[in-house]
Motif scaffolding. Structure first.
Motif, PDB file in Angstrom:
ATOM      1  N   GLU A 176      -9.133  16.840 -26.398  1.00  0.00           N
ATOM      2  CA  GLU A 176      -8.380  16.650 -27.638  1.00  0.00           C
ATOM      3  C   GLU A 176      -8.290  17.951 -28.441  1.00  0.00           C
ATOM      4  O   GLU A 176      -7.228  18.311 -28.940  1.00  0.00           O
ATOM      5  N   ILE A 177      -9.409  18.664 -28.533  1.00  0.00           N
ATOM      6  CA  ILE A 177      -9.382  19.945 -29.243  1.00  0.00           C
ATOM      7  C   ILE A 177      -8.472  20.935 -28.508  1.00  0.00           C
ATOM      8  O   ILE A 177      -7.723  21.705 -29.129  1.00  0.00           O
ATOM      9  N   GLY A 178      -8.510  20.900 -27.169  1.00  0.00           N
ATOM     10  CA  GLY A 178      -7.634  21.782 -26.395  1.00  0.00           C
ATOM     11  C   GLY A 178      -6.175  21.506 -26.670  1.00  0.00           C
ATOM     12  O   GLY A 178      -5.367  22.438 -26.867  1.00  0.00           O
ATOM     13  N   PHE A 179      -5.786  20.220 -26.712  1.00  0.00           N
ATOM     14  CA  PHE A 179      -4.410  19.854 -27.035  1.00  0.00           C
ATOM     15  C   PHE A 179      -4.024  20.372 -28.420  1.00  0.00           C
ATOM     16  O   PHE A 179      -2.931  20.905 -28.622  1.00  0.00           O
ATOM     17  N   ILE A 180      -4.939  20.177 -29.370  1.00  0.00           N
ATOM     18  CA  ILE A 180      -4.656  20.596 -30.750  1.00  0.00           C
ATOM     19  C   ILE A 180      -4.445  22.108 -30.830  1.00  0.00           C
ATOM     20  O   ILE A 180      -3.471  22.589 -31.427  1.00  0.00           O
ATOM     21  N   LEU A 181      -5.350  22.874 -30.209  1.00  0.00           N
ATOM     22  CA  LEU A 181      -5.234  24.334 -30.268  1.00  0.00           C
ATOM     23  C   LEU A 181      -3.993  24.822 -29.533  1.00  0.00           C
ATOM     24  O   LEU A 181      -3.308  25.743 -30.003  1.00  0.00           O
ATOM     25  N   LEU A 182      -3.684  24.211 -28.391  1.00  0.00           N
ATOM     26  CA  LEU A 182      -2.504  24.629 -27.630  1.00  0.00           C
ATOM     27  C   LEU A 182      -1.231  24.347 -28.413  1.00  0.00           C
ATOM     28  O   LEU A 182      -0.338  25.207 -28.521  1.00  0.00           O
ATOM     29  N   LEU A 183      -1.125  23.146 -28.982  1.00  0.00           N
ATOM     30  CA  LEU A 183       0.075  22.792 -29.736  1.00  0.00           C
ATOM     31  C   LEU A 183       0.190  23.645 -30.998  1.00  0.00           C
ATOM     32  O   LEU A 183       1.285  24.111 -31.343  1.00  0.00           O
ATOM     33  N   THR A 184      -0.950  23.872 -31.676  1.00  0.00           N
ATOM     34  CA  THR A 184      -0.928  24.729 -32.874  1.00  0.00           C
ATOM     35  C   THR A 184      -0.457  26.131 -32.527  1.00  0.00           C
ATOM     36  O   THR A 184       0.392  26.706 -33.227  1.00  0.00           O
ATOM     37  N   GLY A 185      -0.991  26.687 -31.429  1.00  0.00           N
ATOM     38  CA  GLY A 185      -0.586  28.028 -31.015  1.00  0.00           C
ATOM     39  C   GLY A 185       0.881  28.103 -30.667  1.00  0.00           C
ATOM     40  O   GLY A 185       1.578  29.061 -31.038  1.00  0.00           O
ATOM     41  N   CYS A 186       1.378  27.086 -29.951  1.00  0.00           N
ATOM     42  CA  CYS A 186       2.806  27.074 -29.579  1.00  0.00           C
ATOM     43  C   CYS A 186       3.694  27.048 -30.819  1.00  0.00           C
ATOM     44  O   CYS A 186       4.652  27.818 -30.925  1.00  0.00           O
ATOM     45  N   LEU A 187       3.370  26.147 -31.756  1.00  0.00           N
ATOM     46  CA  LEU A 187       4.190  26.039 -32.971  1.00  0.00           C
ATOM     47  C   LEU A 187       4.142  27.321 -33.784  1.00  0.00           C
ATOM     48  O   LEU A 187       5.165  27.784 -34.310  1.00  0.00           O
ATOM     49  N   PHE A 188       2.947  27.901 -33.883  1.00  0.00           N
ATOM     50  CA  PHE A 188       2.819  29.123 -34.685  1.00  0.00           C
ATOM     51  C   PHE A 188       3.597  30.274 -34.050  1.00  0.00           C
ATOM     52  O   PHE A 188       4.251  31.053 -34.749  1.00  0.00           O
ATOM     53  N   MET A 189       3.557  30.385 -32.736  1.00  0.00           N
ATOM     54  CA  MET A 189       4.296  31.450 -32.061  1.00  0.00           C
ATOM     55  C   MET A 189       5.805  31.237 -32.178  1.00  0.00           C
ATOM     56  O   MET A 189       6.568  32.196 -32.360  1.00  0.00           O
ATOM     57  N   ILE A 190       6.253  29.980 -32.082  1.00  0.00           N
ATOM     58  CA  ILE A 190       7.680  29.691 -32.280  1.00  0.00           C
ATOM     59  C   ILE A 190       8.092  30.099 -33.690  1.00  0.00           C
ATOM     60  O   ILE A 190       9.153  30.707 -33.904  1.00  0.00           O
TER      61      ILE A 190
END
Length: 789
Positions: A197-211
């Motif tokens: 769950e933490i991995g999903f959160i960090l991955l999605l956060t990173g993707c959105l921030f980079m976009i």
């Protein structure tokens, strides 16, 4: 991009499957009257159990763990349990929950997963504290709220019975108690579940921030398209929403952050993201969007954001239901906008429509999960949110690449047009130059006075044609680079038009053309406008009418503007019976570097800039320009200007500052100094003055002029601007600063610098008047009469 019915059907099926997959498992054991029997559960197969059912409950009591079983006031509630949903309780208060767990004899190492509670808790097992968030207390002053979901090992408890006691207090949030279940399961499974769950959160956060960073950079350093900026902020704020909620990874990194700060950030990011997204949609497809509706939604979410910033948590957390009520309606309207955009074949509308399907799926799942009707599905959340933002970014990327393609095509067309224009200009400039050079040779060889007169007249006409071409090119270049700043003063409209007609009358000689002027009685005689620009418009339009009319008539009508759809208060109409303009060529008018007939067999020359310049001038004077035409029947050009009625100035001549010359001065007695470094220009001006019985002195630069002015008194100085040693501007300043007042001459600029800014520099330096080269006999005579007769 079009979304087919088959694709939509597939999306709906996937959505249903995800919801079914998210539904809580049935058949799990439930607690009854404060006891949950897990003695027959095989934790090797069933990895985790939700501790739901009837828990013991003590309202407004923090019962010590060792006294729970002997307390006679035990009641039972269904757990998870929210105080604000119980009519007998309030959001604010404190309570004790208790549950007895009967474990199986053989089991792998076990752990508990405790979600965030509203808003402080302490958990005891068999009298030992195993987990806490904040500080539980019986008053607002002594309690401390905090949120951090935890997974704790309980493998060290060896007994088969676990006495679980949970103290909870809340004095800040609109909810109280616990919304999500506590889970009991194997250590390996619960830790793995948490890590995923933490991995999903960090991955999605990173993707959105980079976009967000990508589109912010694209906005700042590339194309300044407002939708890109709004979308970047949507990504930034929602990335915090992902990172700062649910498992609260932010609280792991910064455990000492104040709870009030984090809860405000959590709700603000939710409300404000929705507001920005509404504005993003409006900027993305403005023609399909009703500003009133979309701004209403944006205002609702904006007010919620403002309340979050300004008010205590109780108020903005209470409004979450209003948000959940408004957001589906907003999404439905945005879906309608995207459907209309797709039907209108707007750029990226297909991506937009697909993204709404994805976000609506995720929203419905999250709403059901918030209401505890389904379990959270990490994969659905990740795929849904990532797909939504990916598809939204595809909209902007698609628009960006299309705009680059259009810009490339436009640049290629502009390059082709400019190349054609340069070819045309080469022809137009070389034609009069050929006449000037060729006729000059013939003039030198001719012995006939009549022939010489004819050659000289033709040379003069060719030179004037060449000057017109150069003036058009320079005017266009100036307007493109510096814009147009009108200089307003009273102008006699009838007199100005008559002056233009007199100036252009030689163009109509030899043609069977009649020119008429009609000014209605309700048209003001004197108006405030820019006379130079006004006359230039008339020269271009009337000149075109004469050029393209071989026979017939040209009529000019001036009247007040009664068309409220057009700006300006005066309307001018120039109608001719010339060649007219075909419908297929009409779009070429008012475009830079284009002519209606740009072929090599065209009958009429010109730069193709006259109408472009006229349009810019008309707009600068607060009006509009348009035309009506039919091939072979003639053309009518209309333009309006904003020119308020006024009275004429009493003083129409410029006052000269330094010399008070007698108006009865004998022109033949004038003492004149010509300051000019070019020998041919010296010859021209001295020859013109000689024809008026005037013999000027010559200085080749400003320094020589100063010496001569100090040694001799002159009435008039013709001053060039660009000269070696000392230019005309500096020379004029020194003349005004060093010569006594009685020796101050009239100084007239005589320069090839033809722009208005050059005239202003000359006047500011102390010159009295301004003549632009090439100068003519009439120009010199006019200046002499203006200042000395």
């Amino acid at each position: 991009m079009q979304i087919s019915g088959r694709n939509l059907y597939s999306i709906v099926c996937i959505w249903v499957l995800f919801l079914l997959y998210s539904t809580p498992s049935i058949g799990q054991p439930l607690a009854e009257r404060g006891v949950i029997d897990l003695s027959v559960v095989d934790f090797q197969e069933q990895k985790s159990i939700q501790l739901n059912g009837e828990w013991g409950f003590y309202w407004k009591k923090l019962v010590p763990p060792e006294k729970v079983n002997i307390d006679s006031s035990t009641s039972f509630v269904d757990f998870p349990h929210l105080w604000n949903e119980d009519p007998e309780l309030s959001s604010y208060g404190y309570a004790t929950y208790n549950l007895t767990i009967l474990k199986p004899k053989d089991h792998p190492p076990l752990s508990l997963t405790i979600p965030d509670l509203y808003t402080a808790y302490t958990l005891y097992i068999n009298g030992e504290e195993v987990s806490r968030n904040g500080q539980v207390a019986t008053s607002r002053e002594t309690y401390t709220p905090f949120w951090l979901p935890q997974t704790v090992s309980i493998d060290h408890f060896t007994s088969d019975t676990l006495q679980m006691v949970l103290h909870v207090s809340n004095f800040r949030h609109s909810k109280g108690g616990i919304r999500l279940p506590i889970k009991l399961g194997t250590e390996e499974f619960l830790e793995r579940e948490r890590t995923i769950e933490i991995g999903f959160i960090l991955l999605l956060t990173g993707c959105l921030f980079m976009i967000g960073l990508f589109f912010m950079g694209l906005y700042l350093f590339g194309r300044h398209e407002v939708p890109m900026l709004y979308f970047a902020f949507v990504c930034f704020f929602f990335s915090y929403r992902i990172f700062g909620t649910e498992l609260y990874p932010l609280h792991y990194l910064f455990p000492y952050l104040p709870w009030i700060l984090t809860i405000k950030a959590e709700y603000f990011s939710l409300y404000f993201t929705a507001a920005i997204f509404c504005l993003f949609v409006q900027k993305l497809y403005p023609q399909e969007t009703s500003k009133r509706i979309i701004y209403t939604f944006a205002a609702i979410f904006g007010v919620l954001s403002l309340i979050t910033l300004l008010f205590p948590p109780f108020y903005f957390t209470s409004l979450i239901n209003l948000f959940f009520g408004a957001i589906p309606v907003a999404l439905a309207y945005i879906t309608w906008i995207y459907i209309k955009a797709a039907l209108n074949k707007r750029e990226g509308a297909g991506f937009a429509l697909a993204s709404v399907v994805m976000v609506f799926t995720v929203f419905m799942h999250n709403l059901l999960e918030y209401l505890t009707l389904v379990e959270e599905n990490l994969l659905l959340n990740f795929i849904g949110f990532f797909s939504f933002f990916f598809l939204q970014s595809l909209i902007l990327s698609y628009r960006f690449t299309n705009s680059l393609s259009r810009a490339r095509v436009k640049a290629e067309e502009a390059a082709k047009t400019k190349s054609q224009f340069l070819s045309t200009m080469s022809h137009e400039i070389r034609t009069p130059l050929n006449a000037v050079i060729g006729l000059s040779d013939l003039l030198l060889e001719s012995n006939s006075e009549q022939e010489k007169q004819e050659f000289a007249q033709n040379i003069k006409q060719s030179g004037e044609n060449l000057l017109d071409i150069i003036n058009n090119i320079l005017d266009y270049s100036k307007f493109e680079s510096a814009g147009i700043e009108p200089i307003l003063h009273p102008v006699n409209i009838r007199q100005a038009i008559k002056e233009i007609l007199n100036m252009l009358s030689p163009l109509s000689s030899g043609k069977n053309i009649s020119i008429s002027l009609e000014i209605t009685r309700d048209t003001p005689m004197w108006c405030v406008t820019d006379e130079t620009h006004f006359k230039q418009i008339l020269i271009n339009l009337i000149g075109n009418a004469i050029k393209f009319t071989s026979e017939g008539k040209i009529s000019i009508l001036v009247r007040p503007n009664s068309n409220f759809d057009k700006p300006g208060n005066l309307l001018f109409e120039i109608t001719d019976t010339g060649t007219g303009i075909s419908e297929k060529d009409a779009h070429r008018l008012f475009k830079s570097f284009t002519q209606v007939d740009s072929s090599r067999t065209r009958k009429h020359g010109g730069t193709g800039l006259g109408l472009v310049i006229s349009k810019k001038l008309v707009e600068a004077l607060g009006g509009d320009i348009w035309f009506e035409s039919e091939a072979g029947q003639g053309t009518s050009f209309f333009f309006t200007i904003k020119a308020e009625e006024t009275e004429p100035d009493e003083q129409n001549k410029e006052d000269f500052k330094y010399a008070d010359h007698d108006s009865g001065t004998d022109l033949n007695a004038l003492k004149i100094l010509v300051v000019e470094d070019n020998f041919m220009n010296q010859k021209v001006i001295t020859s013109i003055l000689s024809k008026n019985n005037l013999n000027p002195d010559i200085a080749t630069n400003g320094q020589e002029a100063l010496k001569q002015l100090h040694s001799k008194t002159y009435d008039l100085v013709f001053m060039d601007m660009e000269m070696p040693v000392m230019d005309g501007i500096e020379a004029t300043k020194q003349i005004r600063n060093t010569l006594p007042e009685h020796k101050q001459p009239i100084i007239i600029a005589m320069t090839a610098n033809a722009f208005f800014e050059d005239r202003e520099r000359c006047i500011k330096a102390g010159m009295n008047d301004f003549l632009s080269k090439p100068i003519s006999v009439e120009m010199v005579k006019s200046s002499l009469k203006k200042w000395f007769s």
